[in-house]
Design a protein around this motif. Structure first.
Motif, PDB file in Angstrom:
ATOM      1  N   THR A 100       0.823  -1.219   0.000  1.00 30.55           N
ATOM      2  CA  THR A 100       0.000   0.000   0.000  1.00 30.55           C
ATOM      3  C   THR A 100       0.854   1.266   0.000  1.00 30.55           C
ATOM      4  N   ILE A 101       2.175   1.124  -0.082  1.00 28.76           N
ATOM      5  CA  ILE A 101       3.068   2.288  -0.006  1.00 28.76           C
ATOM      6  C   ILE A 101       3.218   2.932  -1.382  1.00 28.76           C
ATOM      7  N   PRO A 102       2.770   4.191  -1.524  1.00 24.48           N
ATOM      8  CA  PRO A 102       2.888   4.873  -2.810  1.00 24.48           C
ATOM      9  C   PRO A 102       4.230   5.595  -2.939  1.00 24.48           C
TER      10      PRO A 102
ATOM     11  N   ALA B  93       9.593   0.380   5.245  1.00 20.31           N
ATOM     12  CA  ALA B  93       8.889   1.573   5.695  1.00 20.31           C
ATOM     13  C   ALA B  93       9.816   2.772   5.640  1.00 20.31           C
ATOM     14  N   GLY B  94       9.283   3.900   5.192  1.00 20.75           N
ATOM     15  CA  GLY B  94      10.078   5.112   5.077  1.00 20.75           C
ATOM     16  C   GLY B  94      10.675   5.314   3.698  1.00 20.75           C
ATOM     17  N   GLU B  95      10.547   4.306   2.844  1.00 16.96           N
ATOM     18  CA  GLU B  95      11.023   4.432   1.470  1.00 16.96           C
ATOM     19  C   GLU B  95       9.827   4.536   0.533  1.00 16.96           C
ATOM     20  N   SER B  96      10.059   5.126  -0.619  1.00 12.14           N
ATOM     21  CA  SER B  96       8.975   5.271  -1.579  1.00 12.14           C
ATOM     22  C   SER B  96       8.642   3.913  -2.182  1.00 12.14           C
ATOM     23  N   GLY B  97       7.355   3.725  -2.495  1.00 13.46           N
ATOM     24  CA  GLY B  97       6.906   2.495  -3.119  1.00 13.46           C
ATOM     25  C   GLY B  97       6.299   2.798  -4.473  1.00 13.46           C
TER      26      GLY B  97
END
Length: 364
Positions: A25-27, A88-92
């Motif tokens: 779900t990480i954009p 987490a904390g990086e762009s996806g």
């Protein structure tokens, strides 16, 4: 031939593996903590960036994992490509369909078949209860463009979750407000290019609403509406119980909480709420109330009469379950259930049988 063998032969064309897709779900902006999730229903207008069968997810946290600061809605098309997981904390690369100017997109996410998306927000400035403030309900078109923002200090002070009764040219949107412990109903007319709010009514109040160090705030969350009986079910997190509101679609006044439907040891701070295809109710345990490390992050199934049916966990750690949604019937080719995992910043989309399999054990 034994009865079991005969049944197995009769069903040998049925797959053993379930239909299951897991996607991040990480954009691109790194937003975290998926909250709301919704199928785009059948009949949704074509020629948009969003189509029938897509699954939408709203993010509550930003890339620094501050609660109430996320701004994105992402989508998955079941027959398209999944978004791979990233730290987490990086762009996806989850596909973003909307970037909001309002922070803290909540579980209040729903889609009208007429081509409109609703999303609520409860914002903070720094991820703490000390800076939490009133939210709003935004309305988007099928391209993901903002059409209007609905604000009201009484009826929409903090939209935490919602459910929709969709009748094509009209609709009712039921909204839970976490900061005031209330539930409101919006009566809408639905046009080809916009919606109009005809009436706003507060139909329930009195749900416990309190700050929480881990979850930010606890209050009424999940809503599920039974049109056949005009009953709205409410998952009240801090009360650790499910209530029912009679005459929810027609009520002109407010009641206190409603009738207690389900409250037992299987509940651990219920959050989202949805009907299963078999008519039972599903709720997600957030583990902020009555936590049990041996039963983390569970989805609980129970009847409308308050009888426990089954449970399963979406993660081995606590606090990972939040948004759930069902499609009645199927939300895509063979898919009818979806659930987010806050711990992994991902969601799973399932194709499940509408009723328990004859060969399954009771396994409660």
């Amino acid at each position: 031939m034994s009865p079991v063998a005969a049944q197995a032969t009769d069903n040998n064309s049925r797959p053993f593996l379930p239909r299951l897709i897991i996607s991040s779900t990480i954009p691109g902006n790194g937003d975290l903590n998926p909250y709301g999730i919704a199928f785009v229903p059948a009949g949704f207008p074509q020629n948009g960036t969003i189509a029938s069968g897509d699954i939408l997810v709203s993010n509550f946290n930003n890339s620094s994992n501050l609660q109430g600061t996320g701004t994105t809605i992402i989508k998955l098309t079941p027959d398209g490509s999944v978004a791979p997981s990233v730290p987490a904390g990086e762009s996806g690369n989850a596909t973003t369909i909307f970037s909001s100017k309002l922070n803290g997109l909540t579980t209040a996410l729903g889609v009208l078949s007429g081509g409109f998306i609703f999303v609520g927000n409860v914002p903070t400035q720094d991820g703490t209860i000390g800076t939490i403030s009133n939210g709003a309900l935004q309305v988007l078109d099928r391209q993901g463009n903002l059409l209007t923002t609905l604000t009201d200090a009484v009826f929409l002070d903090s939209p935490w979750d919602l459910t929709i009764s969709d009748h094509g040219t009209s609709a009712q949107v039921f909204v839970s407000n976490v900061l005031s412990g209330t539930v409101s109903r919006l009566d809408l007319t639905v046009g080809s290019s916009n919606i109009t709010v005809m009436r706003k009514t507060q139909i329930a109040q009195g749900y416990t609403h309190v700050p929480n160090a881990a979850a930010l705030v606890l209050g009424p969350t999940g809503l599920a509406y039974d049109e056949s009986t005009d009953v709205l079910y409410v998952a009240s997190t801090a009360d650790n119980a499910i209530f029912s509101i009679p005459h929810a679609g027609t009520a002109s006044g407010v009641i206190d909480k409603g009738t207690l439907v389900f409250s037992d040891t299987h509940l651990r701070g219920p959050l989202a709420l949805a009907f299963a295809p078999n008519g039972n109710l599903l709720t997600s345990n957030g583990d902020a109330v009555n936590p049990d490390p041996t039963h983390p992050s569970e989805i609980v199934e129970f009847t409308k009469g308050g009888e426990f049916v089954r449970q399963y966990n979406v993660d081995a750690g606590q606090g990972a379950a939040f948004g759930i949604t069902t499609a009645l019937p199927g939300g895509g080719p063979g898919f009818n259930f979806a659930a987010v995992n806050d711990a992994t910043n991902a969601f799973a989309v399932y194709g499940l049988a509408p009723f328990l399999d004859k060969f399954a054990s009771d396994g409660k």
